[in-house]
Design an enzyme around this catalytic site. Structure first.
Site, PDB file in Angstrom:
ATOM      1  N   VAL A  13       0.835  -1.203   0.000  1.00  0.00           N
ATOM      2  CA  VAL A  13       0.000   0.000   0.000  1.00  0.00           C
ATOM      3  C   VAL A  13       0.870   1.253   0.000  1.00  0.00           C
ATOM      4  CG1 VAL A  13      -1.692   1.316   1.326  1.00  0.00           C
ATOM      5  CG2 VAL A  13      -1.965  -1.148   1.082  1.00  0.00           C
ATOM      6  N   CYS A  14       1.922   1.244   0.809  1.00  0.00           N
ATOM      7  CA  CYS A  14       2.819   2.395   0.876  1.00  0.00           C
ATOM      8  C   CYS A  14       3.523   2.648  -0.452  1.00  0.00           C
ATOM      9  CB  CYS A  14       3.850   2.199   1.993  1.00  0.00           C
ATOM     10  SG  CYS A  14       3.135   2.125   3.650  1.00  0.00           S
ATOM     11  N   THR A  15       3.817   1.587  -1.180  1.00  0.00           N
ATOM     12  CA  THR A  15       4.446   1.740  -2.496  1.00  0.00           C
ATOM     13  C   THR A  15       3.550   2.578  -3.403  1.00  0.00           C
ATOM     14  OG1 THR A  15       5.642  -0.352  -2.297  1.00  0.00           O
ATOM     15  CG2 THR A  15       5.285   0.479  -4.519  1.00  0.00           C
ATOM     16  N   GLU A  72       1.278   4.727  -2.445  1.00  0.00           N
ATOM     17  CA  GLU A  72       1.155   6.081  -1.888  1.00  0.00           C
ATOM     18  C   GLU A  72       2.358   6.945  -2.237  1.00  0.00           C
ATOM     19  OE1 GLU A  72      -1.424   5.022   2.128  1.00  0.00           O
ATOM     20  OE2 GLU A  72       0.761   4.977   2.192  1.00  0.00           O
ATOM     21  N   LEU A  73       3.534   6.382  -2.096  1.00  0.00           N
ATOM     22  CA  LEU A  73       4.748   7.144  -2.360  1.00  0.00           C
ATOM     23  C   LEU A  73       4.823   7.562  -3.827  1.00  0.00           C
ATOM     24  CD1 LEU A  73       7.054   4.988  -0.132  1.00  0.00           C
ATOM     25  CD2 LEU A  73       6.765   7.443   0.146  1.00  0.00           C
TER      26      LEU A  73
END
Length: 219
Positions: free
Chosen positions: A44-46, A48-49
């Protein structure tokens, strides 16, 4: 330590993917968005970034600096950046803080202050509370705090909308109603008397109730 809106953002010195920073000094006279991640190479963070990198020009227009934080060392962030570019089309074009000693996460209330150890051996689930968005003003005060679960990607278009609202209310004594977008009507702030409001809005306002005073967005 629990941070609240209006608190001074904790200052810190840290290594980032663009070199060492002292946070308050780095913010300077700008606004800032600090958004945090529980672990590198998380799915998920991938997303977002990458999206934040795509959206960065919009924050730049508003004099807002972006900085990410992940509870891993900077050299790991650099490797993750390649994956983000490959899968999302955009690599982070803003600093990423390395926090392997968990110092920033603790200072900002995302992990317990008494927690021992480092990021080594900790899983994303161990750090699941490191999923915050903070908006910091030029006065170094915290203007917004959002906390997301690991399973839900953040809405950075909403963060941009809130920045527009915060910057407008910092300049004019107004508030923004539900789902407000740039250019739409606003509400005269409750602390402004009718007499003072008449000086700023001589044409008057729409008032479905005495405590709701609606005017066009000030320029």
């Amino acid at each position: 330590m629990t941070l609240r809106i209006g608190d001074t953002a904790p200052d810190f010195t840290a290594e980032t993917t663009t070199g060492p920073i002292k946070f308050h000094e780095w913010v300077g006279d700008s606004w800032a968005v600090l958004f945090s991640h529980p672990k590198d190479f998380t799915p998920v963070c991938t997303t977002e970034l990458g999206y934040m990198a795509k959206l960065k020009p919009e924050f730049d227009k508003r004099n807002v600096k972006i900085i990410g934080l992940s509870v891993d060392p900077v050299d790991s962030h650099a490797k993750w950046s390649d994956d983000i570019k490959e899968t999302q089309g955009y690599a982070p074009n803003y600093p990423m803080i390395g926090d392997p000693k968990l110092e920033v996460a603790k200072a900002w209330g995302m992990l317990p202050a008494e927690l021992a150890g480092s990021s080594q051996g900790r899983t994303a689930a161990d750090n699941q509370t490191v999923r915050n968005v903070f908006v910091v003003g030029p006065d170094k005060k915290i203007k917004l705090i959002l906390v997301y679960p690991m399973s839900c990607g953040r809405n950075f278009d909403e963060v941009l909308r809130v920045v527009d609202s915060l910057q407008l209310s910092a300049k004019h004594k107004v508030s923004t109603p539900v789902n407000w977008k740039q250019g739409e009507d606003v509400i005269i702030a409750g602390g402004v008397s009718d007499d003072d409001a008449k000086k700023q809005y001589p044409s008057g306002w729409k008032s479905p109730k005495p405590y709701i005073r609606i005017v066009p967005q000030p320029k």
